[in-house]
Design a protein around this motif. Sequence first.
Motif, PDB file in Angstrom:
ATOM      1  N   GLU A 107      82.858  -3.407  72.292  1.00 56.47           N
ATOM      2  CA  GLU A 107      82.865  -2.468  71.158  1.00 56.47           C
ATOM      3  C   GLU A 107      81.688  -1.506  71.191  1.00 56.47           C
ATOM      4  OE1 GLU A 107      83.097  -4.773  67.611  1.00 56.47           O
ATOM      5  OE2 GLU A 107      85.195  -5.383  67.939  1.00 56.47           O
ATOM      6  N   SER A 108      80.626  -1.884  71.872  1.00 53.47           N
ATOM      7  CA  SER A 108      79.449  -1.011  71.983  1.00 53.47           C
ATOM      8  C   SER A 108      79.512  -0.103  73.205  1.00 53.47           C
ATOM      9  CB  SER A 108      78.172  -1.870  72.055  1.00 53.47           C
ATOM     10  OG  SER A 108      78.037  -2.684  70.914  1.00 53.47           O
ATOM     11  N   ASP A 109      80.663  -0.093  73.891  1.00 53.78           N
ATOM     12  CA  ASP A 109      80.841   0.668  75.124  1.00 53.78           C
ATOM     13  C   ASP A 109      79.876   0.212  76.213  1.00 53.78           C
ATOM     14  OD1 ASP A 109      82.990   2.096  74.262  1.00 53.78           O
ATOM     15  OD2 ASP A 109      81.873   3.918  73.780  1.00 53.78           O
ATOM     16  N   HIS A 110      79.547  -1.083  76.198  1.00 53.25           N
ATOM     17  CA  HIS A 110      78.720  -1.686  77.236  1.00 53.25           C
ATOM     18  C   HIS A 110      79.584  -2.631  78.068  1.00 53.25           C
ATOM     19  CE1 HIS A 110      74.944  -1.296  74.428  1.00 53.25           C
ATOM     20  NE2 HIS A 110      75.417  -0.128  74.823  1.00 53.25           N
ATOM     21  N   LEU A 111      79.107  -2.943  79.265  1.00 49.43           N
ATOM     22  CA  LEU A 111      79.704  -4.020  80.041  1.00 49.43           C
ATOM     23  C   LEU A 111      79.170  -5.356  79.530  1.00 49.43           C
ATOM     24  CD1 LEU A 111      79.351  -2.478  83.622  1.00 49.43           C
ATOM     25  CD2 LEU A 111      81.429  -2.595  82.231  1.00 49.43           C
ATOM     26  N   THR A 112      79.884  -6.418  79.811  1.00 47.41           N
ATOM     27  CA  THR A 112      79.482  -7.744  79.343  1.00 47.41           C
ATOM     28  C   THR A 112      79.341  -8.680  80.538  1.00 47.41           C
ATOM     29  OG1 THR A 112      80.684  -7.405  77.268  1.00 47.41           O
ATOM     30  CG2 THR A 112      80.082  -9.672  77.821  1.00 47.41           C
ATOM     31  N   ALA A 113      78.200  -9.397  80.604  1.00 50.56           N
ATOM     32  CA  ALA A 113      77.970 -10.377  81.666  1.00 50.56           C
ATOM     33  C   ALA A 113      78.888 -11.590  81.466  1.00 50.56           C
ATOM     34  CB  ALA A 113      76.508 -10.797  81.662  1.00 50.56           C
ATOM     35  N   PRO A 114      79.229 -12.301  82.548  1.00 51.81           N
ATOM     36  CA  PRO A 114      78.732 -12.107  83.915  1.00 51.81           C
ATOM     37  C   PRO A 114      79.491 -11.012  84.655  1.00 51.81           C
ATOM     38  CG  PRO A 114      80.201 -13.979  83.847  1.00 51.81           C
ATOM     39  CD  PRO A 114      80.072 -13.516  82.437  1.00 51.81           C
ATOM     40  N   ILE A 115      78.796 -10.368  85.606  1.00 48.20           N
ATOM     41  CA  ILE A 115      79.397  -9.333  86.449  1.00 48.20           C
ATOM     42  C   ILE A 115      79.034  -9.640  87.897  1.00 48.20           C
ATOM     43  CG2 ILE A 115      79.503  -6.867  86.966  1.00 48.20           C
ATOM     44  CD1 ILE A 115      78.472  -6.359  84.122  1.00 48.20           C
ATOM     45  N   GLU A 116      80.029  -9.747  88.743  1.00 46.26           N
ATOM     46  CA  GLU A 116      79.806 -10.015  90.153  1.00 46.26           C
ATOM     47  C   GLU A 116      79.541  -8.713  90.909  1.00 46.26           C
ATOM     48  OE1 GLU A 116      79.627 -12.877  91.861  1.00 46.26           O
ATOM     49  OE2 GLU A 116      79.837 -14.048  89.993  1.00 46.26           O
ATOM     50  N   LYS A 117      78.625  -8.767  91.854  1.00 51.37           N
ATOM     51  CA  LYS A 117      78.378  -7.623  92.732  1.00 51.37           C
ATOM     52  C   LYS A 117      79.687  -7.210  93.408  1.00 51.37           C
ATOM     53  CE  LYS A 117      75.659  -6.114  96.731  1.00 51.37           C
ATOM     54  NZ  LYS A 117      74.613  -6.482  97.718  1.00 51.37           N
ATOM     55  N   GLY A 118      79.958  -5.913  93.418  1.00 50.80           N
ATOM     56  CA  GLY A 118      81.174  -5.413  94.036  1.00 50.80           C
ATOM     57  C   GLY A 118      82.350  -5.299  93.090  1.00 50.80           C
ATOM     58  N   THR A 119      82.190  -5.736  91.838  1.00 50.47           N
ATOM     59  CA  THR A 119      83.270  -5.606  90.863  1.00 50.47           C
ATOM     60  C   THR A 119      83.559  -4.134  90.588  1.00 50.47           C
ATOM     61  OG1 THR A 119      82.686  -7.685  89.795  1.00 50.47           O
ATOM     62  CG2 THR A 119      84.015  -6.142  88.511  1.00 50.47           C
ATOM     63  N   GLU A 120      84.823  -3.737  90.651  1.00 50.90           N
ATOM     64  CA  GLU A 120      85.192  -2.356  90.347  1.00 50.90           C
ATOM     65  C   GLU A 120      85.048  -2.114  88.848  1.00 50.90           C
ATOM     66  OE1 GLU A 120      89.014  -1.365  91.894  1.00 50.90           O
ATOM     67  OE2 GLU A 120      88.523  -1.961  93.948  1.00 50.90           O
ATOM     68  N   VAL A 121      84.241  -1.129  88.484  1.00 48.47           N
ATOM     69  CA  VAL A 121      83.985  -0.867  87.067  1.00 48.47           C
ATOM     70  C   VAL A 121      84.431   0.515  86.616  1.00 48.47           C
ATOM     71  CG1 VAL A 121      82.069  -2.504  86.970  1.00 48.47           C
ATOM     72  CG2 VAL A 121      81.614  -0.102  87.569  1.00 48.47           C
ATOM     73  N   GLY A 122      84.853   1.379  87.543  1.00 46.18           N
ATOM     74  CA  GLY A 122      85.282   2.713  87.140  1.00 46.18           C
ATOM     75  C   GLY A 122      85.423   3.633  88.334  1.00 46.18           C
TER      76      GLY A 122
END
Length: 441
Positions: A375-390
């Motif tokens: 809702e804050s237009d942020h990403l949320t952990a956990p995030i793996e290296k190499g994850t497609e985000v945009g």
Amino acid sequence: MKNIKRISAVFATTLVLGTFSPLNFISPITAEAAAIEQPTIEAAAAFIIEPTTGKVLLNQNGDEKLGIASMTKMITEYILLETIKNGDLAWDDQVEISEYAHKVSQNYELSNVPLRIDETYSVEELYQAMAIYSANGATIALAEHIAGDEQTFVDMMREKVETWGITNYELYNTTGLSNSDLYGHIYPGSTEENENTMTAREMAIVAQKLLNDFPDVLKTSSISKKTFREGTSDKIEMTNFNWMLPGLDHERANVDGLKTGTTDFAGASMTGTAEEEGMRIITIVMNATNGQEDLGKRFVETDKMMDWAFENWEMVPAFEENQIIENIDPVAVDDGKEDVIELAVKSDVSLLVPKNTDIKNTSVTIQLQKDLLNESDHLTAPIEKGTEVGTAQVISEGDELGYVNGEEGEEVTVVAASTIEKANVFVLGGRWVKDFISNLF
């Protein structure tokens, strides 16, 4: 990519590349100094693209709707080749000839090979007649064989081009002839005077789709001469109307397609393609004459366009695979051991630019994938290296031509440059207390 949300303007920023070694050897010439003057083409419209990226190299009146004549047949070819690819048609299938296709084929004021009602023809030989000799009766026969009648095939053509984003068009028949040449077999709601029309930009999209999806089309479009029905009384020597092919009047090395078109309404027009030193271009010339009085003019102008494109444009690397995008604000991450993450490009990125352009003057616009944002237009952990985000649009500074589909830059997938683990409850609690105290004061 679906569900993409453009994030704030802070991500649209000038990017200075200091660590990408291939660029360190480029002379520091400004984008303005590298700009090249577009040649004036003696035609109603002219357009050049590089087909793999869709980059526009030249645009002269490219968005005015004009007659396309037999360049229409590239759409017919696409649907034919797609039908074969899908397994619904085979090259050796036999095609019966209707009275309508027969009558058109007997009009030698038009481009044609003779067809007989009492004989059948293979899909392959009719396709060759259409692609090499622009045979109108053969085109109608193929359309009828696939769709049952030409009107239904035209509906298929309309549906197809609209899936490619083409909207500023009129399509009434499969051949590009004037409706007045079709012996009353005209599309419902149209008139005898109607002809097919598109913009030069849209014709470039048609050619791009045909080449990218069915590159083997060049094996046929590059044939200078071929005999139709050799060994029969209907034998006819088909000389390709693309006179830039080997052995013809306007021969140019490396030209291997793609389709000409000529009517009084459309004038002498041509979609050309050639490859030199690993770079292919598509050229569009529309109405290179006022009518048909100088059919060779389209080849002279196409030759001029090809000279200019190959002499003045080059593909230059901008990013390496997994290179971090520098000089942009890091992306906020909630609930992670770190509260920001850097982004990297997933694959190599090259830009087609005027020669001697300083590609260090490059802007990058980031779009994050909406379904990954909270809702804050942020990403949320956990995030793996190499994850497609945009995705990112990479734009060379000073480029006003953009891409044939309307995009401003080269698009590349953006990934997380590192792994962000989820913070434990104590870290999250401490952050909450810190934020709470800060808000009190």
